[in-house]
Design a protein around this motif. Structure first.
Motif, PDB file in Angstrom:
ATOM      1  N   ALA A 211       2.265   1.705  -3.411  1.00  0.00           N
ATOM      2  CA  ALA A 211       1.232   2.191  -4.327  1.00  0.00           C
ATOM      3  C   ALA A 211       1.002   3.694  -4.147  1.00  0.00           C
ATOM      4  O   ALA A 211       0.845   4.430  -5.131  1.00  0.00           O
ATOM      5  N   VAL A 212       0.998   4.160  -2.900  1.00  0.00           N
ATOM      6  CA  VAL A 212       0.804   5.590  -2.649  1.00  0.00           C
ATOM      7  C   VAL A 212       2.013   6.385  -3.131  1.00  0.00           C
ATOM      8  O   VAL A 212       1.869   7.489  -3.665  1.00  0.00           O
ATOM      9  N   LEU A 213       3.212   5.830  -2.944  1.00  0.00           N
ATOM     10  CA  LEU A 213       4.413   6.483  -3.474  1.00  0.00           C
ATOM     11  C   LEU A 213       4.309   6.648  -4.987  1.00  0.00           C
ATOM     12  O   LEU A 213       4.612   7.713  -5.533  1.00  0.00           O
ATOM     13  N   LEU A 214       3.874   5.593  -5.680  1.00  0.00           N
ATOM     14  CA  LEU A 214       3.704   5.661  -7.133  1.00  0.00           C
ATOM     15  C   LEU A 214       2.657   6.704  -7.513  1.00  0.00           C
ATOM     16  O   LEU A 214       2.850   7.469  -8.469  1.00  0.00           O
ATOM     17  N   LEU A 215       1.567   6.757  -6.759  1.00  0.00           N
ATOM     18  CA  LEU A 215       0.525   7.742  -7.030  1.00  0.00           C
ATOM     19  C   LEU A 215       1.066   9.156  -6.836  1.00  0.00           C
ATOM     20  O   LEU A 215       0.776  10.051  -7.646  1.00  0.00           O
ATOM     21  N   SER A 216       1.846   9.369  -5.800  1.00  0.00           N
ATOM     22  CA  SER A 216       2.440  10.685  -5.558  1.00  0.00           C
ATOM     23  C   SER A 216       3.336  11.092  -6.724  1.00  0.00           C
ATOM     24  O   SER A 216       3.293  12.244  -7.188  1.00  0.00           O
ATOM     25  N   ALA A 217       4.149  10.154  -7.199  1.00  0.00           N
ATOM     26  CA  ALA A 217       5.051  10.444  -8.311  1.00  0.00           C
ATOM     27  C   ALA A 217       4.280  10.756  -9.587  1.00  0.00           C
ATOM     28  O   ALA A 217       4.655  11.660 -10.353  1.00  0.00           O
ATOM     29  N   VAL A 218       3.185  10.034  -9.824  1.00  0.00           N
ATOM     30  CA  VAL A 218       2.377  10.267 -11.023  1.00  0.00           C
ATOM     31  C   VAL A 218       1.702  11.635 -10.955  1.00  0.00           C
ATOM     32  O   VAL A 218       1.689  12.388 -11.942  1.00  0.00           O
ATOM     33  N   LEU A 219       1.149  11.997  -9.801  1.00  0.00           N
ATOM     34  CA  LEU A 219       0.505  13.300  -9.670  1.00  0.00           C
ATOM     35  C   LEU A 219       1.512  14.433  -9.852  1.00  0.00           C
ATOM     36  O   LEU A 219       1.217  15.451 -10.493  1.00  0.00           O
TER      37      LEU A 219
ATOM     38  N   GLY B  34       5.752   9.443   3.809  1.00  0.00           N
ATOM     39  CA  GLY B  34       4.841   9.117   4.902  1.00  0.00           C
ATOM     40  C   GLY B  34       4.155   7.780   4.696  1.00  0.00           C
ATOM     41  O   GLY B  34       3.964   7.015   5.646  1.00  0.00           O
ATOM     42  N   ALA B  35       3.784   7.471   3.447  1.00  0.00           N
ATOM     43  CA  ALA B  35       3.089   6.216   3.171  1.00  0.00           C
ATOM     44  C   ALA B  35       3.986   5.001   3.346  1.00  0.00           C
ATOM     45  O   ALA B  35       3.497   3.893   3.590  1.00  0.00           O
ATOM     46  N   LEU B  36       5.299   5.179   3.225  1.00  0.00           N
ATOM     47  CA  LEU B  36       6.233   4.059   3.352  1.00  0.00           C
ATOM     48  C   LEU B  36       6.585   3.744   4.798  1.00  0.00           C
ATOM     49  O   LEU B  36       7.288   2.766   5.061  1.00  0.00           O
ATOM     50  N   GLN B  37       6.110   4.555   5.728  1.00  0.00           N
ATOM     51  CA  GLN B  37       6.385   4.307   7.137  1.00  0.00           C
ATOM     52  C   GLN B  37       5.521   3.169   7.672  1.00  0.00           C
ATOM     53  O   GLN B  37       4.477   2.841   7.111  1.00  0.00           O
ATOM     54  N   GLY B  38       5.958   2.606   8.766  1.00  0.00           N
ATOM     55  CA  GLY B  38       5.211   1.503   9.353  1.00  0.00           C
ATOM     56  C   GLY B  38       3.853   1.919   9.883  1.00  0.00           C
ATOM     57  O   GLY B  38       2.899   1.142   9.828  1.00  0.00           O
ATOM     58  N   ALA B  39       3.752   3.144  10.403  1.00  0.00           N
ATOM     59  CA  ALA B  39       2.477   3.657  10.925  1.00  0.00           C
ATOM     60  C   ALA B  39       2.232   5.028  10.306  1.00  0.00           C
ATOM     61  O   ALA B  39       2.470   6.067  10.937  1.00  0.00           O
ATOM     62  N   PRO B  40       1.749   5.075   9.060  1.00  0.00           N
ATOM     63  CA  PRO B  40       1.599   6.353   8.355  1.00  0.00           C
ATOM     64  C   PRO B  40       0.549   7.257   8.999  1.00  0.00           C
ATOM     65  O   PRO B  40      -0.431   6.781   9.577  1.00  0.00           O
TER      66      PRO B  40
ATOM     67  N   LEU C 101       0.829  -1.197   0.000  1.00  0.00           N
ATOM     68  CA  LEU C 101       0.000   0.000   0.000  1.00  0.00           C
ATOM     69  C   LEU C 101       0.868   1.253   0.000  1.00  0.00           C
ATOM     70  O   LEU C 101       0.595   2.214  -0.730  1.00  0.00           O
ATOM     71  N   GLY C 102       1.907   1.235   0.802  1.00  0.00           N
ATOM     72  CA  GLY C 102       2.826   2.374   0.838  1.00  0.00           C
ATOM     73  C   GLY C 102       3.489   2.601  -0.506  1.00  0.00           C
ATOM     74  O   GLY C 102       3.628   3.748  -0.963  1.00  0.00           O
TER      75      GLY C 102
END
Length: 264
Positions: free
Chosen positions: A148-156, A224-230, A145-146
């Motif tokens: 995926a959110v990193l990828l979404l951030s990069a795409v945006l 933030g999304a890659l952290q254990g507790a985002p 999930l982290g």
């Protein structure tokens, strides 16, 4: 009438994105050249500054390589997307743009296709950088999930600056102007963020500017999304700001296209 416009625009977007990707497939070294500098920075800075985590006040965790990786991903997305308008300059110089305008090609599709093309490159490059970071010892606790959110951030982020680059290309119509403006904004945005260094260790004025820096929004959301507790509220807040700015920049790019067309 409206029921026919949307499918036509989507079809044109698909065709034009495919055109750009076929050009990339014929010259895959473009991907390698875009990856060389980010990978060098990742490995070099990851070793040179790994003791930064021991500085009092550093809030980026205990592994500098983990801290650095999202910053390198966003740097790669930023530098690549600010050159997106190059394809328009080339089409203008070769007379291809005139043929597009003479044909019933959707103007929105011409804008969106370059953004999608850059997004595909960003996704591929990001996965490579994450793989290199993992091989170098970085471990991300955010799971799939982290990532995926990193990828979404990069795409945006790619959408924001690809649209901006398109607008500049359409208004300036010169490669030198596009390069100059790209260089002018890229490095200040990068250094006025937490891409390489925790802004908690920076002067107050840098921290203030970083709060309004779209590049920092992407870095903060991905990290933030890659952290254990985002802190998901903060992550989704940054993503929302990026998405809103992407819409605004896309609208400006379409307006720039209209201005370009009227001037012919």
């Amino acid at each position: 009438m409206s029921t026919m416009v949307l499918p036509r625009a989507l079809t044109h977007t698909f065709i034009l994105t495919g055109r750009a990707l076929r050009g990339f497939i014929r010259f895959p070294m473009y991907l390698a050249m875009n990856l060389i500098q980010p990978v060098i920075w990742l490995l070099l800075f990851g070793q040179l500054f790994k003791s930064v985590v021991n500085i009092p006040g550093f809030t980026g965790g205990g592994d500098y390589l983990v801290f650095l990786t999202p910053g390198i991903v966003m740097m790669m997305a930023l530098f690549g997307s600010t050159w997106a308008g190059t394809s328009y300059i080339q089409d203008m110089d070769r007379g291809v743009m005139e043929r597009f305008l003479a044909a019933p090609t959707s103007r929105g599709a011409l804008i969106l296709a370059t953004m999608l093309y850059q997004a595909v490159l960003t996704l591929v490059q990001t996965l490579v950088v994450l793989g290199v970071a993992w091989l170098a010892g970085a471990r991300f606790h955010g799971g799939w999930l982290g990532i995926a959110v990193l990828l979404l951030s990069a795409v945006l982020l790619t959408f924001v600056f690809a649209a901006f680059s398109n607008a500049v290309a359409l208004l300036a119509r010169a490669q030198t102007a596009l390069i100059g403006i790209s260089q002018l904004i890229s490095f200040p945005l990068m250094f006025l963020s937490s891409a390489i260094m925790d802004t908690g260790l920076s002067p107050q004025w840098v921290r203030t500017i970083a709060r309004f820096n779209p590049f920092e929004w992407a870095v903060a959301a991905g990290r933030g999304a890659l952290q254990g507790a985002p802190d998901w509220a903060a992550v989704w807040g940054d993503l929302g700001l990026l998405a809103a700015l992407a819409v605004v920049m896309s609208w400006l790019a379409v307006r720039a296209f209209s201005s370009f067309q009227r001037s012919l």
